[in-house]
Design a protein around this motif. Structure first.
Motif, PDB file in Angstrom:
ATOM      1  N   GLY A 244      28.688 -10.228 -64.331  1.00 58.84           N
ATOM      2  CA  GLY A 244      28.577 -11.521 -63.654  1.00 58.84           C
ATOM      3  C   GLY A 244      27.719 -11.475 -62.407  1.00 58.84           C
ATOM      4  N   ARG A 245      27.813 -10.380 -61.652  1.00 55.72           N
ATOM      5  CA  ARG A 245      27.080 -10.231 -60.391  1.00 55.72           C
ATOM      6  C   ARG A 245      27.245 -11.466 -59.502  1.00 55.72           C
ATOM      7  NH1 ARG A 245      23.115  -8.307 -64.284  1.00 55.72           N
ATOM      8  NH2 ARG A 245      23.075  -6.042 -64.289  1.00 55.72           N
ATOM      9  N   SER A 246      28.462 -11.973 -59.423  1.00 55.94           N
ATOM     10  CA  SER A 246      28.732 -13.177 -58.632  1.00 55.94           C
ATOM     11  C   SER A 246      28.597 -12.874 -57.140  1.00 55.94           C
ATOM     12  CB  SER A 246      30.121 -13.706 -58.952  1.00 55.94           C
ATOM     13  OG  SER A 246      30.198 -14.098 -60.321  1.00 55.94           O
ATOM     14  N   VAL A 264      38.002 -13.138 -49.462  1.00 55.01           N
ATOM     15  CA  VAL A 264      38.977 -12.179 -49.997  1.00 55.01           C
ATOM     16  C   VAL A 264      39.380 -12.565 -51.422  1.00 55.01           C
ATOM     17  CG1 VAL A 264      41.328 -11.287 -49.728  1.00 55.01           C
ATOM     18  CG2 VAL A 264      39.827 -11.475 -47.743  1.00 55.01           C
ATOM     19  N   GLU A 265      39.622 -13.851 -51.660  1.00 47.64           N
ATOM     20  CA  GLU A 265      39.974 -14.317 -53.000  1.00 47.64           C
ATOM     21  C   GLU A 265      38.815 -14.103 -53.971  1.00 47.64           C
ATOM     22  OE1 GLU A 265      41.857 -16.085 -56.286  1.00 47.64           O
ATOM     23  OE2 GLU A 265      42.637 -15.204 -54.436  1.00 47.64           O
ATOM     24  N   SER A 266      37.597 -14.331 -53.508  1.00 48.65           N
ATOM     25  CA  SER A 266      36.438 -14.138 -54.365  1.00 48.65           C
ATOM     26  C   SER A 266      36.304 -12.682 -54.805  1.00 48.65           C
ATOM     27  CB  SER A 266      35.162 -14.574 -53.637  1.00 48.65           C
ATOM     28  OG  SER A 266      35.171 -15.954 -53.360  1.00 48.65           O
ATOM     29  N   ILE A 267      36.585 -11.770 -53.906  1.00 51.90           N
ATOM     30  CA  ILE A 267      36.406 -10.346 -54.190  1.00 51.90           C
ATOM     31  C   ILE A 267      37.581  -9.767 -54.965  1.00 51.90           C
ATOM     32  CG2 ILE A 267      36.188  -8.062 -53.111  1.00 51.90           C
ATOM     33  CD1 ILE A 267      34.815  -9.635 -50.731  1.00 51.90           C
ATOM     34  N   SER A 268      38.809 -10.153 -54.616  1.00 51.94           N
ATOM     35  CA  SER A 268      39.991  -9.455 -55.154  1.00 51.94           C
ATOM     36  C   SER A 268      40.870 -10.295 -56.051  1.00 51.94           C
ATOM     37  CB  SER A 268      40.842  -8.935 -53.994  1.00 51.94           C
ATOM     38  OG  SER A 268      41.363 -10.017 -53.227  1.00 51.94           O
ATOM     39  N   GLY A 269      40.603 -11.598 -56.188  1.00 53.24           N
ATOM     40  CA  GLY A 269      41.441 -12.439 -57.024  1.00 53.24           C
ATOM     41  C   GLY A 269      41.505 -11.927 -58.449  1.00 53.24           C
ATOM     42  N   GLY A 270      42.707 -12.008 -59.047  1.00 49.86           N
ATOM     43  CA  GLY A 270      42.870 -11.521 -60.412  1.00 49.86           C
ATOM     44  C   GLY A 270      42.709 -10.028 -60.559  1.00 49.86           C
ATOM     45  N   GLY A 271      42.888  -9.286 -59.465  1.00 49.92           N
ATOM     46  CA  GLY A 271      42.719  -7.839 -59.505  1.00 49.92           C
ATOM     47  C   GLY A 271      41.298  -7.385 -59.244  1.00 49.92           C
ATOM     48  N   GLY A 272      40.377  -8.328 -59.092  1.00 53.10           N
ATOM     49  CA  GLY A 272      38.987  -7.955 -58.837  1.00 53.10           C
ATOM     50  C   GLY A 272      38.270  -7.387 -60.041  1.00 53.10           C
ATOM     51  N   VAL A 273      38.794  -7.640 -61.253  1.00 54.99           N
ATOM     52  CA  VAL A 273      38.239  -7.012 -62.457  1.00 54.99           C
ATOM     53  C   VAL A 273      37.320  -7.933 -63.242  1.00 54.99           C
ATOM     54  CG1 VAL A 273      40.256  -5.518 -62.672  1.00 54.99           C
ATOM     55  CG2 VAL A 273      40.214  -7.698 -63.897  1.00 54.99           C
ATOM     56  N   GLY A 274      37.145  -9.180 -62.800  1.00 57.86           N
ATOM     57  CA  GLY A 274      36.431 -10.151 -63.610  1.00 57.86           C
ATOM     58  C   GLY A 274      34.971 -10.309 -63.253  1.00 57.86           C
ATOM     59  N   CYS A 275      34.225 -10.913 -64.176  1.00 58.67           N
ATOM     60  CA  CYS A 275      32.811 -11.179 -63.947  1.00 58.67           C
ATOM     61  C   CYS A 275      32.618 -12.284 -62.917  1.00 58.67           C
ATOM     62  CB  CYS A 275      32.127 -11.562 -65.253  1.00 58.67           C
ATOM     63  SG  CYS A 275      32.911 -12.947 -66.123  1.00 58.67           S
ATOM     64  N   ILE A 276      33.660 -13.056 -62.642  1.00 56.67           N
ATOM     65  CA  ILE A 276      33.561 -14.122 -61.648  1.00 56.67           C
ATOM     66  C   ILE A 276      33.997 -13.659 -60.261  1.00 56.67           C
ATOM     67  CG2 ILE A 276      33.695 -16.071 -63.222  1.00 56.67           C
ATOM     68  CD1 ILE A 276      36.670 -16.109 -62.872  1.00 56.67           C
ATOM     69  N   ASN A 277      34.422 -12.407 -60.129  1.00 60.64           N
ATOM     70  CA  ASN A 277      34.702 -11.863 -58.800  1.00 60.64           C
ATOM     71  C   ASN A 277      33.392 -11.537 -58.090  1.00 60.64           C
ATOM     72  OD1 ASN A 277      37.438 -10.558 -60.361  1.00 60.64           O
ATOM     73  ND2 ASN A 277      37.728 -11.501 -58.355  1.00 60.64           N
ATOM     74  N   LEU A 393      19.568 -13.835 -54.740  1.00 61.18           N
ATOM     75  CA  LEU A 393      20.701 -14.578 -55.264  1.00 61.18           C
ATOM     76  C   LEU A 393      20.609 -14.799 -56.767  1.00 61.18           C
ATOM     77  CD1 LEU A 393      20.663 -17.231 -52.420  1.00 61.18           C
ATOM     78  CD2 LEU A 393      22.137 -15.208 -52.549  1.00 61.18           C
ATOM     79  N   ARG A 394      19.519 -14.398 -57.349  1.00 61.68           N
ATOM     80  CA  ARG A 394      19.325 -14.598 -58.783  1.00 61.68           C
ATOM     81  C   ARG A 394      20.293 -13.737 -59.608  1.00 61.68           C
ATOM     82  NH1 ARG A 394      12.734 -14.415 -58.345  1.00 61.68           N
ATOM     83  NH2 ARG A 394      12.443 -16.613 -57.724  1.00 61.68           N
ATOM     84  N   ASP A 395      20.357 -14.067 -60.891  1.00 56.65           N
ATOM     85  CA  ASP A 395      21.188 -13.316 -61.836  1.00 56.65           C
ATOM     86  C   ASP A 395      22.647 -13.307 -61.398  1.00 56.65           C
ATOM     87  OD1 ASP A 395      18.976 -12.600 -63.506  1.00 56.65           O
ATOM     88  OD2 ASP A 395      18.415 -11.111 -62.014  1.00 56.65           O
ATOM     89  N   SER A 396      23.157 -14.477 -61.049  1.00 57.09           N
ATOM     90  CA  SER A 396      24.551 -14.611 -60.629  1.00 57.09           C
ATOM     91  C   SER A 396      25.279 -15.547 -61.592  1.00 57.09           C
ATOM     92  CB  SER A 396      24.654 -15.188 -59.210  1.00 57.09           C
ATOM     93  OG  SER A 396      24.006 -14.359 -58.271  1.00 57.09           O
ATOM     94  N   LEU A 397      26.435 -15.105 -62.085  1.00 61.70           N
ATOM     95  CA  LEU A 397      27.249 -15.999 -62.894  1.00 61.70           C
ATOM     96  C   LEU A 397      27.797 -17.123 -62.030  1.00 61.70           C
ATOM     97  CD1 LEU A 397      28.674 -16.767 -65.510  1.00 61.70           C
ATOM     98  CD2 LEU A 397      30.510 -15.176 -64.902  1.00 61.70           C
ATOM     99  N   VAL A 398      28.289 -16.762 -60.834  1.00 59.57           N
ATOM    100  CA  VAL A 398      28.768 -17.755 -59.870  1.00 59.57           C
ATOM    101  C   VAL A 398      28.148 -17.438 -58.513  1.00 59.57           C
ATOM    102  CG1 VAL A 398      30.749 -18.840 -58.757  1.00 59.57           C
ATOM    103  CG2 VAL A 398      30.979 -17.965 -61.096  1.00 59.57           C
ATOM    104  N   LEU A 399      27.669 -18.469 -57.841  1.00 62.26           N
ATOM    105  CA  LEU A 399      27.215 -18.331 -56.463  1.00 62.26           C
ATOM    106  C   LEU A 399      27.935 -19.367 -55.616  1.00 62.26           C
ATOM    107  CD1 LEU A 399      25.339 -17.209 -54.242  1.00 62.26           C
ATOM    108  CD2 LEU A 399      23.726 -19.026 -54.861  1.00 62.26           C
ATOM    109  N   THR A 400      28.738 -18.897 -54.662  1.00 62.20           N
ATOM    110  CA  THR A 400      29.307 -19.789 -53.659  1.00 62.20           C
ATOM    111  C   THR A 400      28.338 -19.844 -52.493  1.00 62.20           C
ATOM    112  OG1 THR A 400      31.633 -19.509 -54.251  1.00 62.20           O
ATOM    113  CG2 THR A 400      31.149 -20.047 -51.971  1.00 62.20           C
ATOM    114  N   PRO A 427      36.206 -20.386 -53.710  1.00 57.95           N
ATOM    115  CA  PRO A 427      36.125 -19.001 -54.183  1.00 57.95           C
ATOM    116  C   PRO A 427      35.413 -18.903 -55.523  1.00 57.95           C
ATOM    117  CG  PRO A 427      38.347 -19.861 -54.460  1.00 57.95           C
ATOM    118  CD  PRO A 427      37.586 -20.895 -53.679  1.00 57.95           C
ATOM    119  N   THR A 428      34.721 -17.811 -55.732  1.00 62.60           N
ATOM    120  CA  THR A 428      33.962 -17.648 -56.981  1.00 62.60           C
ATOM    121  C   THR A 428      34.843 -17.637 -58.232  1.00 62.60           C
ATOM    122  OG1 THR A 428      33.958 -15.221 -56.723  1.00 62.60           O
ATOM    123  CG2 THR A 428      32.065 -16.436 -55.841  1.00 62.60           C
ATOM    124  N   PRO A 429      36.120 -17.208 -58.209  1.00 68.36           N
ATOM    125  CA  PRO A 429      36.905 -17.250 -59.448  1.00 68.36           C
ATOM    126  C   PRO A 429      37.382 -18.638 -59.860  1.00 68.36           C
ATOM    127  CG  PRO A 429      37.694 -15.495 -57.992  1.00 68.36           C
ATOM    128  CD  PRO A 429      36.780 -16.375 -57.193  1.00 68.36           C
TER     129      PRO A 429
END
Length: 453
Positions: A244-246, A264-277, A393-400, A427-429
């Motif tokens: 994701g490279r969000s 903090v939520e963007s980086i660690s939400g859901g365990g920090g394991v997702g492509c949207i982190n 900022l390119r190649d981002s699944l999510v950009l806040t 947050p990105t997630p």
């Protein structure tokens, strides 16, 4: 110990070749049957012969399957037993698995939103629509069989292929051998809800057979790293789902202090394991105070077994956790460590280790490590300025984008390689049912054709 069979068009099939799935402490958790090449070929041929269910029947069956998946006993397991199995086998915190279960159920319940929102406004869903009398664009499938090489990093990824079922495709799921429990349960629930054995199948395979599934299907979706994206990038039948490279961008006119919770939520939400982190945080101005604030908050997260209700960090066996630690140290040479510089593998005493968060500061917005996505909360903080522009900022699944610069926002929204843009304190997630994740899957699987009755 669970026995996870192949779920083929003829019903469950227990192959002679099986693989044992181990839990975090090394204990055997399940055996997974692996489908041989000939079985794959025959299964997909049988799927092509299956009739298509009416759209209302499909949508109703998906919704009922979602409810059973989240609350019922499916394949001999209650929802609570399934969630415990996923957590102890993968190290994903139990609260994250529980949330993913609810997300899948809600996605199934609201699948009609994706179908309706993705269809062009001027198109009809059937040639029977009265508007086709004088000519209309009809929304039709490009093929019949859709294959998915699923990811195992997070249960919620299995929301993605439900769209294909709703659109009338017959779906083949090749599960990750790390986490086959979610697709096994979901496919079983869908079959019991009305899709039958021939319209949705589960074909676990080894790597030598995996490409056979894609070769025999009409279209496919493949999850993986940059190597997987590169392998399939030239095949118009395959939709690669890569890292994701969000990222989060904070411009100078925006105060960063109120955004710390969001970071903090963007980086660690859901365990920090997702492509949207978020992996990258870019700051116009001095990034050091931002990095320090993120590190302070992430350092307070506890290291706990994944089945503990308070667990928020991913866990894995000690040896692979140590390898991640070594790998991160090798990649952080020249970066300033705000968190994680003294190691990220926190052993829990039972043969497993929690993966602690890491925060490093970089000197340039063009440092390639801004897009380095790892399976735990890991952030790279770097300076950004207007001269750098949108290139970092390119190649981002999510950009806040925490900015009020409307010209910059115009550029970000127009940039083809940024899939989603969240403007302001989001947050990105964040996701909502009915909105595209990486575009609508229907954009890939459907087409319009003119119909006149």
């Amino acid at each position: 110990m669970l026995s996870l069979d192949v779920l083929g068009p003829g019903g469950p099939y227990r192959s002679r070749r099986q693989e044992t799935i181990h839990g975090l402490s090394g204990e055997a958790a399940a055996t997974l049957s692996l489908a041989p090449s000939l079985y794959v070929t025959r299964a997909i041929k049988a799927m092509r012969r299956a009739s298509e269910l009416p759209v209302d029947t499909r949508l109703d069956a998906i919704a009922r399957a979602g409810r059973a998946f989240a609350t019922g006993t499916v394949a001999g397991q209650t929802a609570q037993e399934y969630q415990h199995t996923v957590s102890v086998s993968t190290g994903i915190p139990i609260s994250v698995v529980r949330s993913a279960t609810d997300d899948i159920a809600q996605a199934a319940e609201r699948i009609h939103l994706n179908v309706a929102n993705a269809r062009p406004a001027g198109a009809v869903s059937s040639w029977r629509d009265p508007r086709a009398k004088d000519g209309a664009a009809a929304w039709t499938r490009r093929g019949t069989v859709f294959a998915v090489h699923a990811a195992g990093n997070h249960p919620a990824v299995h929301q993605g292929w439900l769209d294909a079922l709703a659109l009338g495709y017959h779906v083949v799921v090749r599960p990750s051998r790390r986490e086959p429990f979610t697709p096994y349960r979901l496919v079983t629930a869908l079959r019991e809800a009305g899709f039958g054995d021939e319209r949705v199948v589960l074909l676990p395979t080894d790597h030598s057979v995996a490409d056979d599934i894609l070769r025999h299907a009409d279209y496919g979706m493949v999850y993986g790293g940059a190597d997987v994206v590169g392998k399939y990038a030239g095949d118009p039948r395959i939709l690669p789902q890569g890292p994701g490279r969000s990222k989060v961008l904070i411009t100078a006119e925006t105060a960063w202090e109120p955004l710390v919770d969001t970071l903090v939520e963007s980086i660690s939400g859901g365990g920090g394991v997702g492509c949207i982190n978020a992996t990258g945080v870019l700051v116009e101005g001095d990034p050091a105070p931002v990095a320090a604030a993120i590190a302070e908050r992430l350092a307070a997260l506890p290291s706990l077994p994944p089945t503990d209700e308070r667990a928020v960090l991913p866990v894995m066996p000690v040896e692979p956790a140590r390898r991640w630690d070594v790998y991160l140290r090798q990649r952080t040479v020249g970066a300033k460590a705000w968190l994680g510089g003294d190691g990220i593998a926190d052993e829990l005493g039972d043969g497993s280790a929690a993966l602690r968060p890491a925060v490093h500061q970089l000197d340039s917005p063009f440092d390639e490590r801004l897009g380095m996505e790892l399976g735990f909360p890991c952030a790279w903080v770097a300076p950004w300025d207007r001269e750098a522009g949108i290139r970092p900022l390119r190649d981002s699944l999510v950009l806040t984008a925490a900015t009020t610069d409307e010209d910059l926002i115009d550029s970000l929204v127009a940039e083809p390689s940024i899939a989603n843009v969240y403007i302001g304190d989001h947050p990105t997630p964040w996701m909502a049912h009915g909105l595209p994740h990486d575009g609508y899957l229907a954009e890939f699987l459907m087409r319009t054709k003119t119909i006149r009755r």
